[in-house]
Motif scaffolding. Structure first.
Motif, PDB file in Angstrom:
ATOM      1  N   ALA A   1       0.918  -1.160   0.032  1.00  0.00           N
ATOM      2  CA  ALA A   1       0.099   0.136  -0.051  1.00  0.00           C
ATOM      3  C   ALA A   1       0.858   1.260   0.029  1.00  0.00           C
ATOM      4  O   ALA A   1       0.490   2.102  -0.813  1.00  0.00           O
ATOM      5  CB  ALA A   1      -0.988  -0.088   1.272  1.00  0.00           C
ATOM      6  N   LEU A   2       1.839   1.281   0.784  1.00  0.00           N
ATOM      7  CA  LEU A   2       2.704   2.233   0.910  1.00  0.00           C
ATOM      8  C   LEU A   2       3.382   2.689  -0.432  1.00  0.00           C
ATOM      9  O   LEU A   2       3.516   3.700  -1.109  1.00  0.00           O
ATOM     10  CB  LEU A   2       4.056   2.311   1.920  1.00  0.00           C
ATOM     11  CG  LEU A   2       3.228   2.015   3.341  1.00  0.00           C
ATOM     12  CD1 LEU A   2       4.503   2.112   4.442  1.00  0.00           C
ATOM     13  CD2 LEU A   2       2.618   3.611   3.650  1.00  0.00           C
ATOM     14  N   LEU A   3       3.987   1.604  -1.047  1.00  0.00           N
ATOM     15  CA  LEU A   3       4.583   1.781  -2.348  1.00  0.00           C
ATOM     16  C   LEU A   3       3.619   2.303  -3.482  1.00  0.00           C
ATOM     17  O   LEU A   3       3.867   3.021  -4.180  1.00  0.00           O
ATOM     18  CB  LEU A   3       5.171   0.431  -2.714  1.00  0.00           C
ATOM     19  CG  LEU A   3       6.257   0.372  -4.026  1.00  0.00           C
ATOM     20  CD1 LEU A   3       7.329   1.417  -4.126  1.00  0.00           C
ATOM     21  CD2 LEU A   3       6.572  -0.960  -4.248  1.00  0.00           C
ATOM     22  N   SER A   4       2.540   1.732  -3.438  1.00  0.00           N
ATOM     23  CA  SER A   4       1.371   2.187  -4.317  1.00  0.00           C
ATOM     24  C   SER A   4       1.009   3.496  -4.243  1.00  0.00           C
ATOM     25  O   SER A   4       1.114   4.434  -5.071  1.00  0.00           O
ATOM     26  CB  SER A   4       0.148   1.226  -4.203  1.00  0.00           C
ATOM     27  OG  SER A   4       0.476  -0.177  -4.284  1.00  0.00           O
ATOM     28  N   LEU A   5       0.873   4.045  -2.779  1.00  0.00           N
ATOM     29  CA  LEU A   5       0.629   5.426  -2.591  1.00  0.00           C
ATOM     30  C   LEU A   5       1.852   6.441  -3.046  1.00  0.00           C
ATOM     31  O   LEU A   5       1.689   7.261  -3.817  1.00  0.00           O
ATOM     32  CB  LEU A   5       0.553   5.596  -1.077  1.00  0.00           C
ATOM     33  CG  LEU A   5       0.211   7.040  -0.686  1.00  0.00           C
ATOM     34  CD1 LEU A   5      -0.978   7.572  -1.245  1.00  0.00           C
ATOM     35  CD2 LEU A   5       0.059   7.238   0.833  1.00  0.00           C
ATOM     36  N   VAL A   6       3.113   6.056  -2.868  1.00  0.00           N
ATOM     37  CA  VAL A   6       4.161   6.819  -3.477  1.00  0.00           C
ATOM     38  C   VAL A   6       4.100   6.949  -4.968  1.00  0.00           C
ATOM     39  O   VAL A   6       4.506   7.848  -5.652  1.00  0.00           O
ATOM     40  CB  VAL A   6       5.401   6.057  -2.881  1.00  0.00           C
ATOM     41  CG1 VAL A   6       6.725   6.945  -3.833  1.00  0.00           C
ATOM     42  CG2 VAL A   6       5.657   6.240  -1.555  1.00  0.00           C
ATOM     43  N   ILE A   7       3.861   5.612  -5.662  1.00  0.00           N
ATOM     44  CA  ILE A   7       3.665   5.619  -7.188  1.00  0.00           C
ATOM     45  C   ILE A   7       2.854   6.787  -7.549  1.00  0.00           C
ATOM     46  O   ILE A   7       2.803   7.399  -8.448  1.00  0.00           O
ATOM     47  CB  ILE A   7       3.352   4.287  -7.353  1.00  0.00           C
ATOM     48  CG1 ILE A   7       4.848   3.586  -7.381  1.00  0.00           C
ATOM     49  CG2 ILE A   7       3.189   4.371  -9.117  1.00  0.00           C
ATOM     50  CD1 ILE A   7       4.678   1.954  -7.798  1.00  0.00           C
ATOM     51  N   ALA A   8       1.622   6.595  -6.726  1.00  0.00           N
ATOM     52  CA  ALA A   8       0.312   7.474  -7.083  1.00  0.00           C
ATOM     53  C   ALA A   8       0.713   8.940  -7.019  1.00  0.00           C
ATOM     54  O   ALA A   8       0.247   9.487  -7.909  1.00  0.00           O
ATOM     55  CB  ALA A   8      -0.865   7.173  -6.321  1.00  0.00           C
ATOM     56  N   LEU A   9       1.328   9.119  -6.107  1.00  0.00           N
ATOM     57  CA  LEU A   9       1.619  10.808  -5.757  1.00  0.00           C
ATOM     58  C   LEU A   9       2.826  11.400  -6.898  1.00  0.00           C
ATOM     59  O   LEU A   9       2.769  12.141  -7.382  1.00  0.00           O
ATOM     60  CB  LEU A   9       2.334  10.897  -4.363  1.00  0.00           C
ATOM     61  CG  LEU A   9       1.124  10.669  -3.154  1.00  0.00           C
ATOM     62  CD1 LEU A   9       1.870  10.955  -1.912  1.00  0.00           C
ATOM     63  CD2 LEU A   9       0.311  11.815  -3.160  1.00  0.00           C
ATOM     64  N   LEU A  10       3.646  10.374  -6.977  1.00  0.00           N
ATOM     65  CA  LEU A  10       4.729  10.979  -8.239  1.00  0.00           C
ATOM     66  C   LEU A  10       4.070  11.078  -9.518  1.00  0.00           C
ATOM     67  O   LEU A  10       4.547  11.756 -10.268  1.00  0.00           O
ATOM     68  CB  LEU A  10       5.759   9.425  -8.272  1.00  0.00           C
ATOM     69  CG  LEU A  10       6.877   9.283  -7.099  1.00  0.00           C
ATOM     70  CD1 LEU A  10       7.727   8.408  -7.303  1.00  0.00           C
ATOM     71  CD2 LEU A  10       7.522  10.748  -6.783  1.00  0.00           C
ATOM     72  N   ILE A  11       2.967  10.195  -9.750  1.00  0.00           N
ATOM     73  CA  ILE A  11       2.194  10.262 -11.150  1.00  0.00           C
ATOM     74  C   ILE A  11       1.343  11.415 -10.941  1.00  0.00           C
ATOM     75  O   ILE A  11       1.440  12.431 -11.871  1.00  0.00           O
ATOM     76  CB  ILE A  11       1.391   9.017 -11.472  1.00  0.00           C
ATOM     77  CG1 ILE A  11       2.463   7.831 -11.833  1.00  0.00           C
ATOM     78  CG2 ILE A  11       0.388   9.204 -12.202  1.00  0.00           C
ATOM     79  CD1 ILE A  11       1.386   6.666 -12.004  1.00  0.00           C
ATOM     80  N   ALA A  12       0.683  11.813  -9.954  1.00  0.00           N
ATOM     81  CA  ALA A  12      -0.435  12.791 -10.035  1.00  0.00           C
ATOM     82  C   ALA A  12       0.001  14.084  -9.816  1.00  0.00           C
ATOM     83  O   ALA A  12      -0.530  15.144 -10.432  1.00  0.00           O
ATOM     84  CB  ALA A  12      -1.402  12.415  -8.690  1.00  0.00           C
ATOM     85  N   VAL A  13       0.900  14.268  -8.775  1.00  0.00           N
ATOM     86  CA  VAL A  13       1.431  15.535  -8.328  1.00  0.00           C
ATOM     87  C   VAL A  13       2.189  16.443  -9.404  1.00  0.00           C
ATOM     88  O   VAL A  13       1.695  17.514  -9.953  1.00  0.00           O
ATOM     89  CB  VAL A  13       2.393  15.738  -7.060  1.00  0.00           C
ATOM     90  CG1 VAL A  13       2.616  17.169  -6.981  1.00  0.00           C
ATOM     91  CG2 VAL A  13       1.369  15.347  -5.980  1.00  0.00           C
ATOM     92  N   PRO A  14       3.261  15.875 -10.063  1.00  0.00           N
ATOM     93  CA  PRO A  14       3.960  16.645 -11.111  1.00  0.00           C
ATOM     94  C   PRO A  14       3.148  16.641 -12.291  1.00  0.00           C
ATOM     95  O   PRO A  14       3.062  17.690 -12.852  1.00  0.00           O
ATOM     96  CB  PRO A  14       5.086  15.853 -11.308  1.00  0.00           C
ATOM     97  CG  PRO A  14       5.064  14.355 -10.572  1.00  0.00           C
ATOM     98  CD  PRO A  14       3.869  14.604  -9.627  1.00  0.00           C
ATOM     99  N   PHE A  15       2.601  15.447 -12.716  1.00  0.00           N
ATOM    100  CA  PHE A  15       1.857  15.528 -14.029  1.00  0.00           C
ATOM    101  C   PHE A  15       0.648  16.403 -14.100  1.00  0.00           C
ATOM    102  O   PHE A  15      -0.130  16.809 -14.995  1.00  0.00           O
ATOM    103  CB  PHE A  15       1.555  14.273 -14.625  1.00  0.00           C
ATOM    104  CG  PHE A  15       2.672  13.471 -14.974  1.00  0.00           C
ATOM    105  CD1 PHE A  15       3.786  13.973 -16.209  1.00  0.00           C
ATOM    106  CD2 PHE A  15       3.256  12.406 -14.186  1.00  0.00           C
ATOM    107  CE1 PHE A  15       4.858  13.244 -16.639  1.00  0.00           C
ATOM    108  CE2 PHE A  15       4.672  11.961 -14.681  1.00  0.00           C
ATOM    109  CZ  PHE A  15       5.106  12.274 -15.997  1.00  0.00           C
ATOM    110  N   GLY A  16      -0.012  16.451 -12.668  1.00  0.00           N
ATOM    111  CA  GLY A  16      -1.238  17.137 -12.481  1.00  0.00           C
ATOM    112  C   GLY A  16      -1.033  18.596 -12.647  1.00  0.00           C
ATOM    113  O   GLY A  16      -1.852  19.336 -13.131  1.00  0.00           O
ATOM    114  N   VAL A  17      -0.126  19.122 -11.910  1.00  0.00           N
ATOM    115  CA  VAL A  17       0.474  20.273 -12.147  1.00  0.00           C
ATOM    116  C   VAL A  17       0.653  20.898 -13.443  1.00  0.00           C
ATOM    117  O   VAL A  17       0.682  21.930 -13.803  1.00  0.00           O
ATOM    118  CB  VAL A  17       1.609  20.731 -11.156  1.00  0.00           C
ATOM    119  CG1 VAL A  17       1.999  22.098 -11.272  1.00  0.00           C
ATOM    120  CG2 VAL A  17       1.250  20.623  -9.603  1.00  0.00           C
ATOM    121  N   LEU A  18       1.569  19.903 -13.960  1.00  0.00           N
ATOM    122  CA  LEU A  18       1.940  20.182 -15.587  1.00  0.00           C
ATOM    123  C   LEU A  18       0.785  20.409 -16.461  1.00  0.00           C
ATOM    124  O   LEU A  18       0.577  21.084 -17.346  1.00  0.00           O
ATOM    125  CB  LEU A  18       2.714  19.128 -15.970  1.00  0.00           C
ATOM    126  CG  LEU A  18       3.811  19.574 -17.124  1.00  0.00           C
ATOM    127  CD1 LEU A  18       4.692  20.768 -17.171  1.00  0.00           C
ATOM    128  CD2 LEU A  18       4.698  18.248 -17.689  1.00  0.00           C
TER     129      LEU A  18
END
Length: 316
Positions: free
Chosen positions: A102-119
């Motif tokens: 779950a923690l690794l999945s959350l890290v991956i989700a944040l790495l995808i969502a935050v930079p690409f969402g802002v971009l």
């Protein structure tokens, strides 16, 4: 702030109490009898009745519920009706797989969502910004099982980079092998949940860009990107933090499915097996643990939002 914390704590405790009652009595509605499972198909009614008495299943349900809640207050989730081992001990063993997943999945989700969402928000009127938004919309609709199968085909079958299923028998004694076995399951959950979160990040960023304080900062000489990073992203963080509680629930549900798909010996796979075996003590212990995690994280998110947002503190 103290009043808010006290109120939130009371609400959390009430929520846990209501959840425990719903979990306990809903499971008792399910068909089947664990005493019959233990006794076997050739058993007599007298043998089944003796096993029910031995397990305490002949006691009225309200008494069983109070005994279970009393055990929880003492840190005791009971014992498995079939193996007679402590539920907390088995959950701790299985959580050694589920929690890192779950923690690794959350890290991956944040790495995808935050930079690409802002971009995607910064480039909303460009081809790349539209591509980010459309891709996120498509990935958010992808079933977790299908995503896992596609990842297995690409990274395990075609490329041979990662194991398609299983978890090392030595467990975390071999950290490298354990982490490699969790990468594909974590990607399966993280990509789908990251796409969902990306849409929230994009919307929050677009809202922040349109705020007066960002436009004022840009008018003082800052670039739009610098103004957003300096003055807008803290408000974007508030929106992301508020959504994380819901994302945790999605991660836990995804873990149940993914552990079956990748044959991981985690809490989710154990839960599915115990439902079939009618081992209610383990099932209610695992479901209550999942529920408690979601409720506690929701409470922590509320507190964190109050700390990050001065406007909310002013209302208390």
């Amino acid at each position: 702030m103290i009043r808010f914390l006290a109120t939130r704590l009371v609400l959390l405790l009430v929520g846990l109490l209501i959840a425990s009652a719903l979990i306990f009595f809903t499971l008792r509605v399910l068909p089947g009898d664990v005493a019959q499972v233990i006794a076997g198909t050739q058993s007599t009614p007298e043998q089944v009745a003796a096993i029910r008495e031995q397990l305490g299943l002949d006691v009225p349900l309200p008494v069983q519920y109070l005994d279970w809640v009393g055990g929880i207050l003492r840190g005791d989730l009971g014992s498995s009706l079939i193996t007679r081992t402590p539920v907390a001990e088995e959950l701790a063993e299985k959580a050694a797989v589920t929690v890192p997943l779950a923690l690794l999945s959350l890290v991956i989700a944040l790495l995808i969502a935050v930079p690409f969402g802002v971009l995607a928000a910064l480039r909303r009127n460009t081809a790349s910004g539209t591509a980010f938004a459309v891709t996120a919309q498509a990935l958010a609709a992808v079933p977790v099982v299908w995503a896992g199968m596609m990842l297995v085909i690409v990274f395990a079958v075609w490329l041979g980079w990662l194991p398609p299923q299983g978890f090392p028998r030595s467990g975390w004694d071999d950290p490298a092998a354990a982490i490699r076995s969790l990468i594909l399951p974590a990607l399966t959950i993280g990509v789908v949940e990251g796409a969902v979160l990306l849409r929230f990040v994009r919307s929050a960023t677009l809202e922040a860009i349109g705020q007066d304080y960002v436009r004022t900062a840009a008018a003082t000489g800052l670039t739009r990107r610098r103004a957003l990073i300096t003055h807008g992203l803290p408000n974007v963080a508030l929106s992301v933090v508020s959504v994380l509680a819901l994302q945790v629930a999605g991660l836990l549900v995804g873990a149940v499915i993914v552990e079956q798909l990748f044959t991981l010996p985690g809490v989710g796979r154990m839960l599915v097996s115990d439902v079939g075996n009618r081992d209610l003590e383990k099932v209610q212990g695992a479901v209550f643990l999942f529920t408690a995690i979601v409720l506690v994280i929701g409470a922590l998110v509320d507190v964190l939002a109050r700390v990050l947002d001065p406007r909310q503190r002013e209302t208390t």
